[in-house]
Design a protein around this motif. Sequence first.
Motif, PDB file in Angstrom:
ATOM      1  N   THR A 214      -1.519  -7.041 -13.063  1.00  0.00           N
ATOM      2  CA  THR A 214      -2.153  -6.988 -11.745  1.00  0.00           C
ATOM      3  C   THR A 214      -2.347  -8.388 -11.169  1.00  0.00           C
ATOM      4  O   THR A 214      -2.110  -8.637  -9.986  1.00  0.00           O
ATOM      5  CB  THR A 214      -3.512  -6.273 -11.838  1.00  0.00           C
ATOM      6  N   LYS A 215      -2.788  -9.335 -12.021  1.00  0.00           N
ATOM      7  CA  LYS A 215      -2.983 -10.706 -11.558  1.00  0.00           C
ATOM      8  C   LYS A 215      -1.685 -11.306 -11.039  1.00  0.00           C
ATOM      9  O   LYS A 215      -1.657 -11.999 -10.020  1.00  0.00           O
ATOM     10  CB  LYS A 215      -3.542 -11.570 -12.698  1.00  0.00           C
ATOM     11  N   LEU A 217       0.919  -9.681  -9.801  1.00  0.00           N
ATOM     12  CA  LEU A 217       1.296  -9.046  -8.541  1.00  0.00           C
ATOM     13  C   LEU A 217       0.448  -9.571  -7.384  1.00  0.00           C
ATOM     14  O   LEU A 217       0.940  -9.803  -6.280  1.00  0.00           O
ATOM     15  CB  LEU A 217       1.141  -7.523  -8.665  1.00  0.00           C
ATOM     16  N   ILE A 218      -0.883  -9.763  -7.627  1.00  0.00           N
ATOM     17  CA  ILE A 218      -1.765 -10.271  -6.579  1.00  0.00           C
ATOM     18  C   ILE A 218      -1.362 -11.691  -6.187  1.00  0.00           C
ATOM     19  O   ILE A 218      -1.307 -12.046  -5.012  1.00  0.00           O
ATOM     20  CB  ILE A 218      -3.235 -10.231  -7.046  1.00  0.00           C
ATOM     21  N   ALA A 219      -1.053 -12.517  -7.202  1.00  0.00           N
ATOM     22  CA  ALA A 219      -0.664 -13.900  -6.931  1.00  0.00           C
ATOM     23  C   ALA A 219       0.627 -13.944  -6.117  1.00  0.00           C
ATOM     24  O   ALA A 219       0.770 -14.735  -5.177  1.00  0.00           O
ATOM     25  CB  ALA A 219      -0.502 -14.667  -8.244  1.00  0.00           C
ATOM     26  N   ARG A 220       1.584 -13.086  -6.460  1.00  0.00           N
ATOM     27  CA  ARG A 220       2.844 -13.063  -5.731  1.00  0.00           C
ATOM     28  C   ARG A 220       2.633 -12.565  -4.304  1.00  0.00           C
ATOM     29  O   ARG A 220       3.276 -13.041  -3.361  1.00  0.00           O
ATOM     30  CB  ARG A 220       3.850 -12.180  -6.455  1.00  0.00           C
ATOM     31  N   ARG A 221       1.711 -11.588  -4.122  1.00  0.00           N
ATOM     32  CA  ARG A 221       1.445 -11.072  -2.785  1.00  0.00           C
ATOM     33  C   ARG A 221       0.803 -12.133  -1.907  1.00  0.00           C
ATOM     34  O   ARG A 221       1.158 -12.318  -0.743  1.00  0.00           O
ATOM     35  CB  ARG A 221       0.550  -9.842  -2.890  1.00  0.00           C
ATOM     36  N   HIS A 222      -0.168 -12.888  -2.483  1.00  0.00           N
ATOM     37  CA  HIS A 222      -0.806 -13.953  -1.720  1.00  0.00           C
ATOM     38  C   HIS A 222       0.196 -15.046  -1.341  1.00  0.00           C
ATOM     39  O   HIS A 222       0.135 -15.622  -0.251  1.00  0.00           O
ATOM     40  CB  HIS A 222      -1.963 -14.558  -2.517  1.00  0.00           C
ATOM     41  N   GLU A 225       2.181 -13.970   1.693  1.00  0.00           N
ATOM     42  CA  GLU A 225       1.492 -13.783   2.954  1.00  0.00           C
ATOM     43  C   GLU A 225       1.558 -15.058   3.806  1.00  0.00           C
ATOM     44  O   GLU A 225       1.370 -16.165   3.297  1.00  0.00           O
ATOM     45  CB  GLU A 225       0.035 -13.391   2.715  1.00  0.00           C
TER      46      GLU A 225
END
Length: 231
Positions: A214-215, A217-222, A225
Amino acid sequence: MSLAAFTEFNQDPAELTGHGFLPAHLALAMKTSIRTLAVIVVNEQGQAMAVGSTAPVPTYIPTQTVTDQVLTAAGTCRFPSCRIPGPLCDLDHRESFDHEHPERGGQTDAKSLDPLSRHHHFLKTFTDWTATRSPDDGLTMLWTSPTGHHYVDHPKEFAIPDHERPDPADENSPQETTVGSDADTDDHDCCPCARPSPVILDGGSTAQSHAEQTKILIARRHAAEPRTPAC
């Protein structure tokens, strides 16, 4: 295709079974993309005296036979705790396939491929998750997360484990049955072909494995953006 045309010493046409003759340049282009070639030795009259084949050319996409072997042996995705059925998974090269020099590594065979769900396939390809096979049995998958934690995914079992087989001595002795006993609600997996739950090493846990994913995926999403410039 004659040997002279195959080695590009002349431009003799080639015959494509079921379709007819092809110009040499088209046949030469086709030979670079096929897996095997049937080789025919002919006599002076052009009659076949012997038939053989060339060695298979390493390819990235597995044959149906290899696919069937991998999916049958594994059953599901080989990432720890993932149970997505094999037919819904990608076949991942445990060692990256070398597209420029296929013969140098990353072979496309049943010993080198693992079914991984699309999510876990991307996770292994684009992050620091790594996977190897245990040297003890050549089947158990050993995973290492980006944080250095280790996880084990056992192979599918096609037989009842020895520790779950009934003892012949117990079968000959009278058994007492209690209505509503815990034996009726035993929480063991009733399917003998299911793989055991993944073993966690070095203090890692299944929840921690999911948290690490999850971490990432969140880092890649940020990172993807667009950022608003400060005023």
